[in-house]
Design a protein around this motif. Structure first.
Motif, PDB file in Angstrom:
ATOM      1  N   TRP A 141     -37.358   8.758  15.382  1.00  0.00           N
ATOM      2  CA  TRP A 141     -37.243   9.219  16.774  1.00  0.00           C
ATOM      3  C   TRP A 141     -37.166  10.751  16.831  1.00  0.00           C
ATOM      4  N   ARG A 142     -36.470  11.348  15.886  1.00  0.00           N
ATOM      5  CA  ARG A 142     -36.405  12.815  15.826  1.00  0.00           C
ATOM      6  C   ARG A 142     -37.778  13.406  15.585  1.00  0.00           C
ATOM      7  N   GLN A 143     -38.574  12.750  14.762  1.00  0.00           N
ATOM      8  CA  GLN A 143     -39.916  13.253  14.485  1.00  0.00           C
ATOM      9  C   GLN A 143     -40.838  13.069  15.686  1.00  0.00           C
ATOM     10  N   VAL A 144     -40.737  11.918  16.333  1.00  0.00           N
ATOM     11  CA  VAL A 144     -41.607  11.626  17.476  1.00  0.00           C
ATOM     12  C   VAL A 144     -41.383  12.615  18.611  1.00  0.00           C
ATOM     13  N   PHE A 145     -40.108  12.952  18.871  1.00  0.00           N
ATOM     14  CA  PHE A 145     -39.781  13.857  19.975  1.00  0.00           C
ATOM     15  C   PHE A 145     -39.485  15.280  19.489  1.00  0.00           C
ATOM     16  N   GLY A 146     -39.878  15.579  18.275  1.00  0.00           N
ATOM     17  CA  GLY A 146     -39.689  16.922  17.746  1.00  0.00           C
ATOM     18  C   GLY A 146     -40.736  17.891  18.257  1.00  0.00           C
ATOM     19  N   SER A 183     -39.105  21.088  21.421  1.00  0.00           N
ATOM     20  CA  SER A 183     -38.426  19.939  20.847  1.00  0.00           C
ATOM     21  C   SER A 183     -37.629  19.224  21.928  1.00  0.00           C
ATOM     22  N   TRP A 184     -38.009  17.974  22.196  1.00  0.00           N
ATOM     23  CA  TRP A 184     -37.323  17.211  23.229  1.00  0.00           C
ATOM     24  C   TRP A 184     -35.901  16.858  22.815  1.00  0.00           C
ATOM     25  N   VAL A 185     -35.682  16.643  21.516  1.00  0.00           N
ATOM     26  CA  VAL A 185     -34.336  16.339  21.040  1.00  0.00           C
ATOM     27  C   VAL A 185     -33.524  17.616  20.809  1.00  0.00           C
ATOM     28  N   GLY A 186     -34.176  18.757  20.850  1.00  0.00           N
ATOM     29  CA  GLY A 186     -33.481  20.031  20.673  1.00  0.00           C
ATOM     30  C   GLY A 186     -33.207  20.755  21.964  1.00  0.00           C
ATOM     31  N   ASP A 187     -33.614  20.166  23.085  1.00  0.00           N
ATOM     32  CA  ASP A 187     -33.398  20.767  24.403  1.00  0.00           C
ATOM     33  C   ASP A 187     -32.212  20.068  25.069  1.00  0.00           C
ATOM     34  N   PRO A 188     -31.168  20.796  25.465  1.00  0.00           N
ATOM     35  CA  PRO A 188     -29.999  20.155  26.093  1.00  0.00           C
ATOM     36  C   PRO A 188     -30.334  19.375  27.352  1.00  0.00           C
ATOM     37  N   LYS A 189     -31.433  19.733  28.026  1.00  0.00           N
ATOM     38  CA  LYS A 189     -31.794  19.061  29.270  1.00  0.00           C
ATOM     39  C   LYS A 189     -32.482  17.722  29.027  1.00  0.00           C
ATOM     40  N   THR A 190     -33.081  17.543  27.873  1.00  0.00           N
ATOM     41  CA  THR A 190     -33.863  16.329  27.621  1.00  0.00           C
ATOM     42  C   THR A 190     -33.341  15.490  26.454  1.00  0.00           C
ATOM     43  N   ALA A 191     -32.436  16.013  25.653  1.00  0.00           N
ATOM     44  CA  ALA A 191     -32.003  15.304  24.442  1.00  0.00           C
ATOM     45  C   ALA A 191     -31.396  13.937  24.771  1.00  0.00           C
ATOM     46  N   ILE A 192     -30.532  13.874  25.768  1.00  0.00           N
ATOM     47  CA  ILE A 192     -29.886  12.611  26.096  1.00  0.00           C
ATOM     48  C   ILE A 192     -30.897  11.595  26.611  1.00  0.00           C
ATOM     49  N   GLN A 215     -27.532   5.865  16.577  1.00  0.00           N
ATOM     50  CA  GLN A 215     -28.670   6.559  17.177  1.00  0.00           C
ATOM     51  C   GLN A 215     -28.325   8.019  17.475  1.00  0.00           C
ATOM     52  N   ALA A 216     -27.192   8.228  18.133  1.00  0.00           N
ATOM     53  CA  ALA A 216     -26.790   9.591  18.473  1.00  0.00           C
ATOM     54  C   ALA A 216     -26.472  10.403  17.228  1.00  0.00           C
ATOM     55  N   PHE A 217     -25.869   9.773  16.233  1.00  0.00           N
ATOM     56  CA  PHE A 217     -25.505  10.476  15.005  1.00  0.00           C
ATOM     57  C   PHE A 217     -26.748  10.984  14.283  1.00  0.00           C
ATOM     58  N   VAL A 218     -27.753  10.121  14.140  1.00  0.00           N
ATOM     59  CA  VAL A 218     -28.950  10.499  13.390  1.00  0.00           C
ATOM     60  C   VAL A 218     -29.792  11.494  14.173  1.00  0.00           C
ATOM     61  N   VAL A 219     -30.010  11.239  15.448  1.00  0.00           N
ATOM     62  CA  VAL A 219     -30.869  12.113  16.253  1.00  0.00           C
ATOM     63  C   VAL A 219     -30.283  13.509  16.363  1.00  0.00           C
TER      64      VAL A 219
END
Length: 303
Positions: free
Chosen positions: A130-135, A155-164, A237-241
């Motif tokens: 999931w981190r790779q897909v939304f990286g 990075s969608w998982v690195g943006d505070p607005k979209t990570a959750i 999920q939250a821990f790994v992402v």
């Protein structure tokens, strides 16, 4: 007369055998469930950092919660995760169950395919994927580029607005178990109800709203309660992402991850983590009780 004398002995033997077979379950409840619960209550009243002896501090851990900003942030993130993710997952599960109930060819295959995410979504491998897909260089940005959306490098998982929202999407993707339960429920809806509504002039949408959904309300209620309980316990999920940080800027700091950080992070505040665990029990218990209370207004049983 001899029959009546031997019967009590046979009954006692059956009871003894039943108790022996149930013994592993009783031992599991005592030593794996009740025992740790009692110990955690005691630890929640202490200051304990895994090294040394616990020091009794009374209710200080519970008082500390009122001034814990990160705790409030974790509750905010978790409630958003539950309020958005659970209804979306249930809606998607019900929709696909209705479609598959129409007699699709290869039904067993589709049931297996849709159920697989429920089995693997909590794994570390899916979190890494999931981190790779939304990286920044992930497939989501690649597909967006095909439609002229220049998001490469974001990075969608690195943006505070979209990570959750990526975590919510991952949760929705695990709708398989609820779908299987809905599909089983749809098979139990009496066909005469559809025939009677069709004679009254009801179309497919009206049949779905006034026949299918009311009959399925007990199953919807069950999936809702289980979905809320499981969502509050989301951790892997939250821990790994997020790499175990709950970042960026605590935007993916779900409650279970915060408890883990308090227990095994740099602070190693096991006493406070135990108190947080009991707060989670209280929150889930209250929400479950409210669900049962309000279910009387919308859940319809056969009687």
């Amino acid at each position: 007369m001899s029959v009546f004398k031997r019967a009590p002995i046979a009954v006692r033997r059956e009871e003894r055998a039943a108790h022996i077979f149930m013994l592993p379950w009783f031992l599991g409840v005592i030593f794996i469930t009740l025992g740790p619960m009692i110990v955690s209550i005691g630890l929640s009243l202490t200051k304990y950092r895994l090294v040394g002896k616990p020091r009794f501090i009374g209710l200080d851990n519970y008082v500390k919660m009122f001034s814990d900003a990160r705790l409030m942030q974790s509750l905010k993130v978790t409630f958003l995760y539950v309020i958005v993710g659970v209804p979306l997952a249930l809606a998607l599960a019900l929709l696909l169950a209705v479609v598959l109930n129409k007699g699709v060819r290869g039904l067993s295959f589709y049931r297996s395919v849709y159920y697989l995410p429920s089995l693997f979504a909590g794994s570390v491998a899916i979190g890494v994927l999931w981190r790779q897909v939304f990286g920044a260089e992930g497939i989501v940005n690649t597909i967006a580029g095909w439609f002229g959306i220049d998001s490469m490098g974001h990075s969608w998982v690195g943006d505070p607005k979209t990570a959750i929202w990526t975590l919510i999407l991952l949760h929705v993707w695990t709708f398989g178990s609820s779908m299987i339960i809905f599909l089983a429920g749809l098979r139990q809806v009496p066909q005469e109800l559809y025939e009677a509504s069709a004679l009254d002039g009801a179309n497919k949408w009206q049949q779905f709203c006034h026949v299918t959904v009311p009959v399925l309300t007990p199953i919807i209620f069950f999936n809702l309660v289980m979905g809320i309980i499981n969502s509050f316990q989301n951790f892997a999920q939250a821990f790994v992402v997020s790499g175990g940080t709950g970042g960026p800027t605590d935007s993916t700091l779900v409650y279970a991850l915060y408890v883990y950080q308090q227990a095994f992070g740099s602070t190693r505040n096991m006493g406070y983590a135990a108190a947080l665990g009991w707060l989670l029990v209280l929150i889930v218990g209250v929400l479950t009780g409210l669900n049962f209370l309000f279910s009387k207004k919308w859940v319809h049983y056969a009687d």
